[in-house]
Scaffold this motif. Structure first.
Motif, PDB file in Angstrom:
ATOM      1  N   GLU A   4       0.833  -1.214   0.000  1.00  9.69           N
ATOM      2  CA  GLU A   4       0.000   0.000   0.000  1.00  9.69           C
ATOM      3  C   GLU A   4       0.860   1.254   0.000  1.00  9.69           C
ATOM      4  O   GLU A   4       0.495   2.288  -0.583  1.00  9.69           O
ATOM      5  N   ASP A   5       2.059   1.174   0.633  1.00 14.15           N
ATOM      6  CA  ASP A   5       2.968   2.329   0.618  1.00 14.15           C
ATOM      7  C   ASP A   5       3.464   2.600  -0.793  1.00 14.15           C
ATOM      8  O   ASP A   5       3.546   3.759  -1.222  1.00 14.15           O
ATOM      9  N   LEU A   6       3.805   1.534  -1.532  1.00 15.92           N
ATOM     10  CA  LEU A   6       4.277   1.700  -2.901  1.00 15.92           C
ATOM     11  C   LEU A   6       3.179   2.292  -3.776  1.00 15.92           C
ATOM     12  O   LEU A   6       3.435   3.209  -4.581  1.00 15.92           O
ATOM     13  N   ASN A   7       1.958   1.821  -3.607  1.00 15.12           N
ATOM     14  CA  ASN A   7       0.844   2.352  -4.391  1.00 15.12           C
ATOM     15  C   ASN A   7       0.619   3.831  -4.080  1.00 15.12           C
ATOM     16  O   ASN A   7       0.409   4.641  -4.989  1.00 15.12           O
ATOM     17  N   ASP A   8       0.693   4.183  -2.797  1.00 16.61           N
ATOM     18  CA  ASP A   8       0.497   5.581  -2.412  1.00 16.61           C
ATOM     19  C   ASP A   8       1.583   6.472  -2.997  1.00 16.61           C
ATOM     20  O   ASP A   8       1.328   7.610  -3.425  1.00 16.61           O
ATOM     21  N   MET A   9       2.819   5.960  -3.046  1.00 15.82           N
ATOM     22  CA  MET A   9       3.915   6.737  -3.616  1.00 15.82           C
ATOM     23  C   MET A   9       3.753   6.921  -5.117  1.00 15.82           C
ATOM     24  O   MET A   9       4.112   7.976  -5.673  1.00 15.82           O
ATOM     25  N   HIS A  37      -6.913  12.244  -0.034  1.00 17.83           N
ATOM     26  CA  HIS A  37      -6.923  11.495   1.223  1.00 17.83           C
ATOM     27  C   HIS A  37      -5.728  10.545   1.295  1.00 17.83           C
ATOM     28  O   HIS A  37      -5.092  10.400   2.347  1.00 17.83           O
ATOM     29  N   THR A  38      -5.390   9.921   0.168  1.00 19.19           N
ATOM     30  CA  THR A  38      -4.262   8.980   0.124  1.00 19.19           C
ATOM     31  C   THR A  38      -2.950   9.698   0.398  1.00 19.19           C
ATOM     32  O   THR A  38      -2.101   9.197   1.153  1.00 19.19           O
ATOM     33  N   ILE A  39      -2.737  10.871  -0.194  1.00 23.70           N
ATOM     34  CA  ILE A  39      -1.489  11.612   0.002  1.00 23.70           C
ATOM     35  C   ILE A  39      -1.364  12.072   1.455  1.00 23.70           C
ATOM     36  O   ILE A  39      -0.279  12.015   2.050  1.00 23.70           O
ATOM     37  N   LYS A  40      -2.473  12.482   2.060  1.00 26.16           N
ATOM     38  CA  LYS A  40      -2.438  12.895   3.460  1.00 26.16           C
ATOM     39  C   LYS A  40      -2.042  11.728   4.359  1.00 26.16           C
ATOM     40  O   LYS A  40      -1.274  11.900   5.313  1.00 26.16           O
ATOM     41  N   LYS A  41      -2.563  10.527   4.079  1.00 23.08           N
ATOM     42  CA  LYS A  41      -2.190   9.354   4.871  1.00 23.08           C
ATOM     43  C   LYS A  41      -0.705   9.029   4.693  1.00 23.08           C
ATOM     44  O   LYS A  41      -0.019   8.652   5.648  1.00 23.08           O
ATOM     45  N   LEU A  42      -0.188   9.173   3.439  1.00 26.00           N
ATOM     46  CA  LEU A  42       1.233   8.907   3.187  1.00 26.00           C
ATOM     47  C   LEU A  42       2.093   9.892   3.972  1.00 26.00           C
ATOM     48  O   LEU A  42       3.091   9.500   4.593  1.00 26.00           O
ATOM     49  N   GLU A  43       1.723  11.178   3.957  1.00 19.66           N
ATOM     50  CA  GLU A  43       2.481  12.190   4.689  1.00 19.66           C
ATOM     51  C   GLU A  43       2.440  11.909   6.190  1.00 19.66           C
ATOM     52  O   GLU A  43       3.442  12.082   6.900  1.00 19.66           O
ATOM     53  N   ALA A  44       1.299  11.434   6.673  1.00 15.69           N
ATOM     54  CA  ALA A  44       1.175  11.137   8.107  1.00 15.69           C
ATOM     55  C   ALA A  44       2.073   9.967   8.484  1.00 15.69           C
ATOM     56  O   ALA A  44       2.730   9.989   9.535  1.00 15.69           O
ATOM     57  N   ARG A  45       2.104   8.945   7.657  1.00 12.96           N
ATOM     58  CA  ARG A  45       2.943   7.787   7.963  1.00 12.96           C
ATOM     59  C   ARG A  45       4.424   8.138   7.945  1.00 12.96           C
ATOM     60  O   ARG A  45       5.213   7.625   8.745  1.00 12.96           O
ATOM     61  N   MET A  46       4.811   9.013   6.992  1.00  8.08           N
ATOM     62  CA  MET A  46       6.224   9.375   6.871  1.00  8.08           C
ATOM     63  C   MET A  46       6.615  10.482   7.842  1.00  8.08           C
ATOM     64  O   MET A  46       7.806  10.690   8.104  1.00  8.08           O
TER      65      MET A  46
END
Length: 296
Positions: A4-9, A37-46
């Motif tokens: 899911e991280d790769l897909n979000d990137m 929403h996906t980009i916000k979740k990626l930024e939150a995880r990183m």
């Protein structure tokens, strides 16, 4: 890295490239809100802000630029490798394994495929000569070659050769020592060259037909072979009568080294068929070989 991280990137790269959530959404076939929403979740995880958003534009932050420089070459390399794999999928290449008899190899298969293979250097063809009836699925063959009457009904069968005859032949020297047989029953008094069947292990019972009459004769002699070519050589050297395919002994008959007997009793057999289990998983290489064998 999770899938899911790769897909979000990948989605992040699309937004960064288009500099727009709207354009990226259209390119990816999803909604603008889903991407946001996906980009916000990626930024939150990183724990990093990757994009600067205004009412008019979207641009990568310094961290976003570094992530782009790291990801972009790898994604391009991956896409290139996938493209190469897709080319292989449609390219005739790889190994094709076929089991067949020596007669089928020499009379039909090799004369047809030897010209075809020159145009497809990436195809490797293995022709395994065996007079037994092999289970092509268990023995991991792509196909087999048999006479039409012997092909299992659950197999796909493609005719690749004409009907042919078995003929009885002997050398002039042998026939000078005793009268030529006039009927199949006369073979009982002759030296005959037997053929050992690979499948059953038994000796082939010579089959004859004339009009509506059919006869099967068990013969005897000094020699037994499992290949017709050795039988022909033995017949030329005066060891007795051989019963072999007409096409591979025609030269010896024409040259006078062998004489044909019981011609009016020699039956025709249905020609060779290529058989295989399914059309669904046939490779491009296999299809090339099949089409080559179909040619008349």
């Amino acid at each position: 890295m999770k899938r899911e991280d790769l897909n979000d990137m990948l989605w992040f790269l699309a937004v960064a490239e288009e500099r727009s959530f709207t354009k990226a959404a259209a390119k990816l076939g999803t909604s603008q809100s889903t991407i946001s929403h996906t980009i916000k979740k990626l930024e939150a995880r990183m724990g990093l802000r990757l994009l600067t958003r205004t009412t008019r534009s979207v641009s990568p932050t310094e961290a976003g630029e570094r992530l782009i420089r790291s990801l972009a070459p790898r994604i391009e390399e991956l896409e290139s490798e996938i493209d190469e794999l897709m080319e292989i999928r449609d390219k005739p290449a790889g190994t094709v394994r076929i089991t067949l008899s020596d007669h089928a190899l020499e009379s039909v298969v090799w004369p047809k495929v030897r010209a075809v293979l020159k145009d497809y250097p990436d195809i490797s063809l293995e022709l395994n000569t065996d007079n037994a009836f092999r289970n092509i699925v268990e023995d991991r063959f792509d196909a087999g070659v048999r006479l039409g009457e012997n092909v299992d009904k659950d197999m796909i069968a493609v005719r690749i050769g004409p009907d042919w005859r078995l003929v009885a032949v002997a050398s002039p020297d042998y026939l000078a020592s005793r009268p030529a047989p006039q009927t199949p029953q006369d073979l009982v008094g002759h030296d005959c060259i037997n053929h050992r069947q690979s499948r059953s292990g038994g000796l082939y019972v010579w089959e004859f037909a004339k009009g509506t009459r059919e006869l099967r004769v068990r013969v005897d002699g000094q020699l037994t072979f499992s290949t017709s070519y050795a039988m022909i050589d033995a017949a030329v050297n005066g060891y007795g009568i051989a019963y072999v395919p007409e096409d591979i002994v025609a030269r010896e008959i024409a040259s006078g080294h062998l004489v044909q007997v019981l011609d009016d009793w020699s039956p025709a057999f249905p020609g060779y068929y290529l058989y295989y289990p399914s059309r669904k998983q046939n490779s491009p290489a296999f299809k090339v070989v099949v089409e080559g064998l179909r040619q008349t």
